[in-house]
Design a protein around this motif. Structure first.
Motif, PDB file in Angstrom:
ATOM      1  N   LYS A  61      36.487  37.382  38.543  1.00 41.80           N
ATOM      2  CA  LYS A  61      36.098  36.594  37.374  1.00 41.80           C
ATOM      3  C   LYS A  61      36.101  37.488  36.138  1.00 41.80           C
ATOM      4  N   PRO A  62      36.352  36.901  34.952  1.00 44.46           N
ATOM      5  CA  PRO A  62      36.312  37.698  33.712  1.00 44.46           C
ATOM      6  C   PRO A  62      34.926  38.296  33.487  1.00 44.46           C
ATOM      7  N   SER A  63      34.893  39.446  32.850  1.00 38.70           N
ATOM      8  CA  SER A  63      33.630  40.110  32.540  1.00 38.70           C
ATOM      9  C   SER A  63      33.278  39.899  31.077  1.00 38.70           C
ATOM     10  N   ASP A  64      31.982  39.772  30.793  1.00 37.42           N
ATOM     11  CA  ASP A  64      31.563  39.571  29.408  1.00 37.42           C
ATOM     12  C   ASP A  64      31.516  40.870  28.615  1.00 37.42           C
ATOM     13  N   VAL A  65      31.945  41.988  29.231  1.00 34.96           N
ATOM     14  CA  VAL A  65      31.955  43.259  28.514  1.00 34.96           C
ATOM     15  C   VAL A  65      33.298  43.547  27.846  1.00 34.96           C
ATOM     16  N   SER A  66      34.333  42.757  28.178  1.00 32.54           N
ATOM     17  CA  SER A  66      35.661  42.990  27.601  1.00 32.54           C
ATOM     18  C   SER A  66      35.693  42.607  26.121  1.00 32.54           C
ATOM     19  N   SER A  67      36.579  43.294  25.396  1.00 42.21           N
ATOM     20  CA  SER A  67      36.762  43.018  23.972  1.00 42.21           C
ATOM     21  C   SER A  67      38.215  42.628  23.730  1.00 42.21           C
ATOM     22  N   ASP A  68      38.597  42.571  22.437  1.00 38.93           N
ATOM     23  CA  ASP A  68      39.986  42.242  22.127  1.00 38.93           C
ATOM     24  C   ASP A  68      40.876  43.484  22.149  1.00 38.93           C
ATOM     25  N   LYS A  69      40.302  44.667  22.459  1.00 45.16           N
ATOM     26  CA  LYS A  69      41.055  45.896  22.611  1.00 45.16           C
ATOM     27  C   LYS A  69      41.109  46.279  24.089  1.00 45.16           C
ATOM     28  N   PHE A 120      37.355  42.942  34.811  1.00 45.73           N
ATOM     29  CA  PHE A 120      36.999  41.762  35.590  1.00 45.73           C
ATOM     30  C   PHE A 120      35.931  42.140  36.622  1.00 45.73           C
ATOM     31  N   VAL A 121      35.092  41.171  36.961  1.00 44.97           N
ATOM     32  CA  VAL A 121      34.070  41.374  37.983  1.00 44.97           C
ATOM     33  C   VAL A 121      34.634  40.930  39.324  1.00 44.97           C
ATOM     34  N   VAL A 122      34.433  41.729  40.374  1.00 46.86           N
ATOM     35  CA  VAL A 122      34.883  41.360  41.715  1.00 46.86           C
ATOM     36  C   VAL A 122      33.678  41.248  42.641  1.00 46.86           C
ATOM     37  N   SER A 123      33.695  40.238  43.486  1.00 45.99           N
ATOM     38  CA  SER A 123      32.650  40.073  44.500  1.00 45.99           C
ATOM     39  C   SER A 123      33.322  39.787  45.829  1.00 45.99           C
ATOM     40  N   PRO A 124      32.851  40.398  46.915  1.00 50.11           N
ATOM     41  CA  PRO A 124      33.543  40.279  48.205  1.00 50.11           C
ATOM     42  C   PRO A 124      33.390  38.896  48.820  1.00 50.11           C
ATOM     43  N   ILE A 125      34.429  38.459  49.484  1.00 49.54           N
ATOM     44  CA  ILE A 125      34.377  37.240  50.287  1.00 49.54           C
ATOM     45  C   ILE A 125      34.088  37.668  51.717  1.00 49.54           C
ATOM     46  N   CYS A 126      33.068  37.071  52.304  1.00 50.86           N
ATOM     47  CA  CYS A 126      32.693  37.449  53.670  1.00 50.86           C
ATOM     48  C   CYS A 126      33.885  37.245  54.605  1.00 50.86           C
ATOM     49  N   GLY A 127      34.189  38.254  55.387  1.00 51.60           N
ATOM     50  CA  GLY A 127      35.347  38.182  56.276  1.00 51.60           C
ATOM     51  C   GLY A 127      35.011  38.479  57.714  1.00 51.60           C
TER      52      GLY A 127
END
Length: 625
Positions: free
Chosen positions: A146-154, A412-419
């Protein structure tokens, strides 16, 4: 990836100097100074004036390649390869096509590359599995992205979470001088707060670490008191001057800093830095004993100055061992960079442009304990663009990924999918003997076939599937009755499925071939996947018994008129017959006839349940001869 590390480490030489002339001097000088935006404009002027030749086309292609403008790079590589080029040019062209999702065209260029450089590891990997892309696309998702809220336009990239702080590199400081590579500001090291709800706030520069050159990314020790970070050799007043270009060229160096109260100080360069190569993108093991990094130092496998992943031991007294290349299970002739070592020190994540991927840089993981080949993380971690700088905090079960999939380097933020690791072992149900080369498919709860593999010499096939989801293993082998084996929902851990196949003769009776019900969907006559799986057993029997002749009887439930049901069952019978014929059985050996609702299996009249209706929608296979 439009940042410092592409510029200073992965810069490409382009065409030979002998092809330069007075018309290209201005553009060439800009190219050699890594000022690609202005260089492209100057080369394009030559195209507009009709003064372009193959050298200019190739320079334009490399210029856009270095800026990762994939569409323009592919356009000019196409023009340049109208004349024969070095093998590496076809490889770059293939990567740019792949980055635009043009996989068939990319494969065509990769075949040319593989023919010209058959000993190259990238060529060998392609020849072994040229159609790997569909398999990567079908691979089970390992992470949500998912997109992260820390990203900027640079450019923002290489985020890593330690305790409650997120550290990353960013070019968002617009007040500083722009860098000629991509006309963005120089990079700084940033720190932000990681809140309990997963939001990231209060991002700001770490002034004591940043210089007037590029700085970042960072890695921090488990106790929070030691940091390693990338910066430029200019910090140490080390560079090489190019008199012709009237410019100084530096390298990327690694530095160590220690925590002094609330600030970082005692900044020192690492002893293996050298002004003839770069070292960047550090990742420190949690025990503090090993530092992983990327470098193009002597001993690298990468061609054209591309980097490999290296490691160096750190003694208890702070001394450093001799840097070690991680070898061919990790590195290729292409570029590998942005290593990240897992908290337990067993798994290395890294970005590679030399391994089979979806385009640009892809993220891979390698089990360092097993010393096996690295594997691609698949979608959605990887895309057709550059995906890199994967990091993961096991305690908080969250991590970060950098990617230019939206046109700019973003976090981007990553979170694991249980496998669940699913091991299937195929055996003969009567003798218990292992069955190698059996076909084993994994089917999800929506009846989608995720993948199909052949069992190995031990009769085994392993799949990784999502937790808390039902699956079915479908196994088949010539001479055996194919069968489905349900896989129950499971929260995690490993599962074992015993796929015991009955020899085919067990379904051949005196007057009929006994299959599991060939169910049809309500009001339809097309053969379903489940139906095809059963009909394949009939095909096997008929191939093993060439004198066998079959009558396929098709039946419906009692909903609808008698005439309609008779016609529907006849269509179903014909569909069944056509499927069997399509598998190589002669038309003279199988006929079909519909019986409508005249011979119900469940004689329930007007009060049939859905299950009874389904039982009545069936096919039967009588032995005529």
């Amino acid at each position: 990836m439009k940042n410092l590390y592409t510029a200073l480490i992965f810069a490409l030489a382009g065409a030979t100097l002998s092809a330069q002339n007075k018309d290209t001097q201005k553009a060439d000088k800009l190219f050699e100074k890594y000022e690609y935006v202005d260089a492209a404009q100057e080369y394009l002027k030559l195209v507009d004036k009709g003064k372009a030749d193959n050298y200019v086309y190739l320079q334009l292609a490399d210029t856009y390649y270095n800026m990762f403008n994939t569409a323009e790079a592919a356009r000019w590589y196409a023009k340049a390869t109208e004349q024969k080029q070095d093998a590496e040019i076809y490889y770059r062209y293939a990567q740019m096509l792949k980055a635009n999702g043009k996989y068939e065209e990319s494969n065509k260029q990769m075949r040319t590359f593989a023919q010209m450089a058959p000993g190259d590891q990238r060529a060998k990997a392609f020849n072994e599995n040229p159609n790997y892309v569909p398999r990567l696309l079908d691979k089970s998702k390992l992470y949500e992205v998912k997109p992260s809220d820390v990203s900027s336009d640079k450019s923002d990239f290489a985020a890593v979470l330690y305790d409650k702080s997120v550290w990353f590199a960013s070019a968002r400081n617009g007040a500083r001088k722009d860098y000629g590579w991509n006309e963005e500001p120089y990079l700084d090291i940033y720190r932000a707060d990681y809140n309990d709800d997963g939001t990231i706030t209060n991002a700001g520069t770490v002034s004591e670490l940043n210089s007037k050159w590029h700085d970042g990314p960072v890695t921090i020790s488990a106790d929070g008191n030691t940091m390693y970070f990338s910066s430029e050799s200019f910090k140490e007043k080390e560079s090489e001057k190019n008199k012709k270009l009237n410019a100084k060229f530096g390298q990327v160096y690694l530095f160590k800093a220690t925590k002094q109260g609330d600030k970082w100080g005692d900044i020192t360069p690492l002893p293996f830095n050298d002004k003839t190569y770069s070292c960047a993108n550090p990742s420190l093991s949690r025990d503090g004993k090993t530092l992983y990094f990327s470098s193009n130092m002597p001993g690298s496998m990468g061609s054209t100055g591309a980097t490999d992943i290296w490691k160096v031991s750190i003694g208890s007294d702070g001394s450093y061992g001799k840097p070690e290349n991680l070898g061919k299970n990790i590195n290729t002739e292409g570029a590998e960079s942005f290593p990240y070592i897992s908290d337990d020190g067993t798994v290395l994540f890294f970005a590679s442009a030399g391994r089979p991927g979806l385009g640009g840089y892809d993220v891979f993981q390698a089990d360092l304990q097993k010393n096996t080949e690295a594997t691609n993380l698949g979608k959605p971690v990887n895309t057709e663009k550059d995906d890199f700088a994967f990091t993961f905090n096991k305690q908080r079960k969250t991590g970060f990924l950098s990617s230019n999939r939206n046109g700019n380097d973003d976090i981007f933020v990553v979170s694991p999918i249980c496998g669940v690791q699913l091991l299937t072992v195929v055996t003969d149900a009567k003798t218990g003997n292992i069955l190698a080369n059996a076909s084993v498919s994994i089917v999800d709860d929506r009846k989608n076939v995720i993948a199909t593999e052949q069992s190995n010499a031990k009769g085994e096939v392993t799949y990784r599937v999502e937790c808390n989801r039902e699956y079915t293993i479908q196994a088949s082998k010539d001479g055996y009755e194919g069968a489905g084996f349900p896989v129950k929902k499971q929260d995690g851990g490993d599962q074992r499925v015993e796929a015991k196949l009955q020899p085919i003769e067990t379904i051949v009776k005196e007057t009929e071939i006994v299959l599991n019900p060939i169910f049809f969907e309500f009001n339809k006559s097309n053969v379903t996947r489940e139906g095809a799986f059963e009909l394949d057993k009939l095909v096997q029997v008929m191939k093993s018994n060439p004198n066998l002749t079959i009558l396929a009887k098709s039946h419906t439930d009692n909903r609808g008129s008698d005439a309609y049901n008779l016609a529907l069952s006849d269509r179903r019978a014909k569909s069944t017959v056509q499927y069997v014929i399509s598998k190589g059985i002669a038309k003279s050996r199988i006929t079909g006839k519909g019986f409508g609702e005249s011979e119900p299996k469940a004689d329930c009249g007007e009060n049939c349940t859905e299950e009874q209706h389904a039982q009545n929608r069936r096919s039967e296979f009588l032995i005529v001869k």
